[in-house]
Scaffold this active site. Structure first.
Site, PDB file in Angstrom:
ATOM      1  N   THR A 136       0.832  -1.200   0.000  1.00 51.15           N
ATOM      2  CA  THR A 136       0.000   0.000   0.000  1.00 51.15           C
ATOM      3  C   THR A 136       0.865   1.248   0.000  1.00 51.15           C
ATOM      4  O   THR A 136       0.553   2.244  -0.664  1.00 51.15           O
ATOM      5  CB  THR A 136      -0.941   0.005   1.221  1.00 51.15           C
ATOM      6  OG1 THR A 136      -1.725  -1.191   1.214  1.00 51.15           O
ATOM      7  CG2 THR A 136      -1.864   1.212   1.187  1.00 51.15           C
TER       8      THR A 136
ATOM      9  N   GLN B 149      -1.201 -15.349  -2.540  1.00 48.77           N
ATOM     10  CA  GLN B 149      -2.399 -14.991  -1.775  1.00 48.77           C
ATOM     11  C   GLN B 149      -3.643 -14.991  -2.659  1.00 48.77           C
ATOM     12  O   GLN B 149      -4.639 -14.334  -2.345  1.00 48.77           O
ATOM     13  CB  GLN B 149      -2.218 -13.623  -1.113  1.00 48.77           C
ATOM     14  CG  GLN B 149      -1.110 -13.604  -0.078  1.00 48.77           C
ATOM     15  CD  GLN B 149      -1.056 -12.316   0.702  1.00 48.77           C
ATOM     16  OE1 GLN B 149      -1.914 -12.025   1.547  1.00 48.77           O
ATOM     17  NE2 GLN B 149      -0.046 -11.497   0.424  1.00 48.77           N
TER      18      GLN B 149
ATOM     19  N   ASP C 196      -4.631  -2.629  -7.030  1.00 45.04           N
ATOM     20  CA  ASP C 196      -4.225  -3.349  -5.822  1.00 45.04           C
ATOM     21  C   ASP C 196      -4.838  -4.745  -5.832  1.00 45.04           C
ATOM     22  O   ASP C 196      -5.883  -4.969  -6.449  1.00 45.04           O
ATOM     23  CB  ASP C 196      -4.692  -2.559  -4.599  1.00 45.04           C
ATOM     24  CG  ASP C 196      -4.084  -3.075  -3.307  1.00 45.04           C
ATOM     25  OD1 ASP C 196      -3.100  -3.839  -3.368  1.00 45.04           O
ATOM     26  OD2 ASP C 196      -4.586  -2.702  -2.233  1.00 45.04           O
ATOM     27  N   GLU C 197      -4.224  -5.687  -5.124  1.00 41.94           N
ATOM     28  CA  GLU C 197      -4.719  -7.066  -5.010  1.00 41.94           C
ATOM     29  C   GLU C 197      -5.037  -7.633  -6.396  1.00 41.94           C
ATOM     30  O   GLU C 197      -6.081  -8.256  -6.624  1.00 41.94           O
ATOM     31  CB  GLU C 197      -5.969  -7.122  -4.107  1.00 41.94           C
ATOM     32  CG  GLU C 197      -5.757  -6.589  -2.709  1.00 41.94           C
ATOM     33  CD  GLU C 197      -4.926  -7.505  -1.822  1.00 41.94           C
ATOM     34  OE1 GLU C 197      -4.394  -8.519  -2.330  1.00 41.94           O
ATOM     35  OE2 GLU C 197      -4.790  -7.205  -0.632  1.00 41.94           O
TER      36      GLU C 197
ATOM     37  N   ARG D 111      -0.704 -13.785   8.729  1.00 43.91           N
ATOM     38  CA  ARG D 111      -1.438 -12.757   9.486  1.00 43.91           C
ATOM     39  C   ARG D 111      -0.757 -12.513  10.831  1.00 43.91           C
ATOM     40  O   ARG D 111      -0.994 -11.492  11.479  1.00 43.91           O
ATOM     41  CB  ARG D 111      -2.889 -13.187   9.774  1.00 43.91           C
ATOM     42  CG  ARG D 111      -3.802 -13.443   8.576  1.00 43.91           C
ATOM     43  CD  ARG D 111      -3.749 -12.368   7.533  1.00 43.91           C
ATOM     44  NE  ARG D 111      -2.770 -12.689   6.511  1.00 43.91           N
ATOM     45  CZ  ARG D 111      -2.296 -11.824   5.617  1.00 43.91           C
ATOM     46  NH1 ARG D 111      -2.692 -10.573   5.641  1.00 43.91           N
ATOM     47  NH2 ARG D 111      -1.417 -12.195   4.704  1.00 43.91           N
TER      48      ARG D 111
END
Length: 659
Positions: free
Chosen positions: A28, A242, A211-212, A592
């Site tokens: 980010t 991911q 993004d992503e 995480r």
């Protein structure tokens, strides 16, 4: 301070760029710094930059971070939004090209299923309707029109779905409405077929940041390709490790497709992780190395080594929940940590039940992600339907939702007759209800009630032309007497206050979102784009959620439960050949955790009244043995942990007694 790879990603603006950003690698920051770089160093007007994310929460956070790097007016001019919000903006500007009229409605999933139920020739069970809705959504996500879907259909089931898709789209056109999937499909269709629109939008958005990127589906990739054009002025940021959403249409092959469509594509890897202890990263790297990779990467960190990863072997699900709760309490005491620093992750929501019981007994506050969302509450959906109908009188789904809310003595038979008249005359239900000829064919009482409903809507529409959206919500509640009816129907005072509070909160949302001159219907369409995750505000509580829901989050301490064969990896995914996606899901869970990671599995499970033996997940065997502490296999380490746990348990009991 950017690291060398981050800086290279920020400063490269000469062609298409793929940034493979590992978990916790600061992606980010790269996107926000690059936006500032494009404005300051390349002189690109902020209005010509679009940053596209997958959630409104991510978009808000990105905009807030950009606002600290550029001038306020520049931040305001940027487009920072989700794919669906960008599609909505496109259709609001290009509605005529897309075959829509101004003020079209955005229907939610319930509205879509209601339309399909009405269109179904033969009676279908709810799960069959949901499956049909999912199949139509998949066709749209592949960018197929009803005609293309019908041409491609081979089996009777595919032909049935394609035929229903065509009928469904005809009904949406009658309603002047779109569903979520149309927010991507229709812009793609317009840009594919209209060279003038394509050129105009490529000039409007000169640089794209996505993004992503690994979560894009076929239609979203097509939209990126059409907007970027041959210049390829874009930065796609993603992580193939991911990619966990193939089940809802994401196409991880889009990462490979970039290189084929833009041969000059540059690839930069972000491998320094700023989140996890080194031991946790070793485990994540070892696990994901079992998957095939086009662009292999290995995460590393300058953080401390971190404690061993604990593995709990439990008797059954209840024993597992008890041990997780006790271990969580022990860690909280030991680390002096707050509850919101902990997360319990699992493969499916059904696994939360035993955990909830154990946490309640341990008096641990928790927040269960995946509970009924605010905008899915009946009273909120009712008021939003009124606003949709005021903005778009052709919205038959909204008409049917509120025509009898509160009760107006308009029965189902009268509504079916009205619908037949509307179809025969090619009118919306509201237009048919305005027709004296149509009303004369109904019994006097429902005809009178319908006429009163139409008059009420006309009165509210006049109010809508002058009132801000928040005041319009309050006016709708008062004029329809909806709030009064809601209060009377509530079984108790607590329920009444909760429901009325939801309506007050809805007005507050509109008040916060209100922009210069924006109409309520436009804001209702924006609200329809919000997801449950965007609205979560759990406070100081342990987070409980699925592994899918955990993506993008981080916690000081993470517990991953249910690590048995058939649970994780899930037996359905194994049957469908999706082992690598299950492994990526485990990888997401592991990464995480910042400091502490606890894994657990149950040796037995009860299914349909039968006790079955479980095998530990193969993923446990793929983790480096030297970084794991299997309880029961190291007596000395076990004794130390048991003593610490007992001491913290006694301290907590003493505190509870003191309370």
């Amino acid at each position: 301070m950017l690291n060398p790879q981050q800086r290279a990603a920020v400063e490269y603006c000469d062609g298409p760029l793929l940034v493979l950003a590992g978990a916790g690698s600061g992606k980010t920051r790269v996107i926000t710094e690059k936006i500032a770089h494009l404005i300051a160093r390349h002189g690109l007007a902020p209005a010509k930059i679009a940053a596209i994310t997958f959630t409104n929460k991510a978009a808000r956070e990105m905009r807030e971070r950009v606002a600290k790097l550029v001038k306020a007016e520049a931040a305001e001019a940027l487009t920072v939004c989700t794919f669906h919000a960008l599609g909505l903006k496109f259709l609001q500007l290009e509605h005529a090209r897309a075959g829509l009229r101004r003020g079209f409605s955005v229907l939610d999933a319930d509205d879509g299923e209601a339309i399909l139920k009405d269109l179904a020739v033969k009676a279908r069970k709810p799960d069959e309707l949901a499956a049909l809705r999912h199949l139509i959504g998949r066709l749209k996500n592949e960018g197929l029109s009803p005609e293309q879907a019908l041409a491609r259909a081979r089996s009777p089931g595919e032909q049935d779905a394609a035929a229903m898709y065509a009928l469904y789209q005809q009904r949406l056109a009658t309603f002047n409405a779109v569903d979520f999937d149309d927010l991507i499909r229709l812009p793609v269709a317009v840009l594919s077929e209209d060279a003038e629109a394509r050129a105009a939008w490529r000039e409007r958005l000169r640089y794209l940041l996505v993004d992503e990127y690994q979560d894009t589906n076929t239609a979203q990739y097509a939209l990126l390709k059409l907007l970027a054009g041959e210049r390829g002025a874009f930065t796609a940021v993603g992580d193939d490790d991911q990619s966990i959403y193939a089940w809802r249409g994401a196409n991880p092959q889009n990462l490979d497709q970039l290189g084929r469509d833009w041969p000059a594509l540059r690839v930069i890897k972000l491998e320094q992780n700023y989140r996890c202890a080194r031991r946790i990263l070793r485990a994540a790297n070892a696990l994901i190395a079992h998957n095939a990779h086009l662009h292999a990467k290995k995460l590393w960190s300058e953080h401390a080594e971190g404690p061993p990863i604990r593995v709990l072997e439990c008797r059954d699900g209840e024993h597992e929940a008890e041990r997780v709760a006790a271990g969580l309490v022990h860690l909280a005491e030991k680390l002096k940590a707050r509850w919101h620093e902990f997360a319990i992750l699992y493969r499916g929501n059904h696994q939360a039940r035993a955990l909830e019981k154990a946490l309640r007994l341990a008096r641990v506050p928790y927040h269960l992600t995946g509970a009924l969302s605010f905008l899915d509450r009946g009273e909120v959906k009712d008021v939003l339907a009124y606003l949709r109908l005021l903005a778009n009188p052709a919205d038959d789904a909204a008409f049917l939702r509120v025509v009898n809310v509160p009760k107006r003595e308009i029965g189902q038979t009268s509504l079916e007759k009205l619908a037949e008249l509307a179809r025969a005359r090619h009118l919306s239900l509201l237009e048919a209800a305005r027709s004296d000829a149509a009303l004369k064919q109904l019994a006097p009482r429902p005809a009178s009630a319908l006429a009163g409903f139409v008059a009420l809507l006309d009165e509210l529409r006049r109010e809508a032309e002058r009132l801000p959206a928040a005041e319009l919500v309050e006016t709708v509640l008062a004029r329809t007497r909806y709030a009064e009816a809601l209060a009377q129907q509530a079984p108790d005072a607590a329920t009444r206050e909760r429901r009325l509070g939801n309506l007050r909160e809805l007005a507050d949302w509109f008040r916060a979102m209100q922009k210069d001159g924006a109409r309520a219907g436009d804001l209702a369409a924006q609200l329809a784009l919000l997801t449950h995750a965007d609205r979560d505000d759990p406070g100081n509580a342990v987070r409980m959620m699925t592994l899918h829901a955990a993506k993008g989050l981080e916690f000081r301490c993470v517990f991953i439960v249910g690590l048995e064969e058939g649970t994780l990896p899930h037996e359905g995914a194994l049957d469908e050949g999706r082992l690598e996606e299950e492994r990526r899901l485990m990888y997401v869970g592991i990464t995480r955790a910042k400091e502490h990671l606890v894994l657990s599995w149950a040796a037995r499970a009860r299914r349909y009244g039968e006790v079955l033996a479980n095998e530990p997940s193969r993923f446990l065997k793929e983790l480096p043995a030297g970084d794991l502490h299997w309880e029961g296999r190291d007596p000395q380490a076990d004794a130390a942990v048991k003593k610490e746990t007992a001491d913290s348990h006694l301290a907590r009991l003493a505190a509870l007694l003191a309370d």
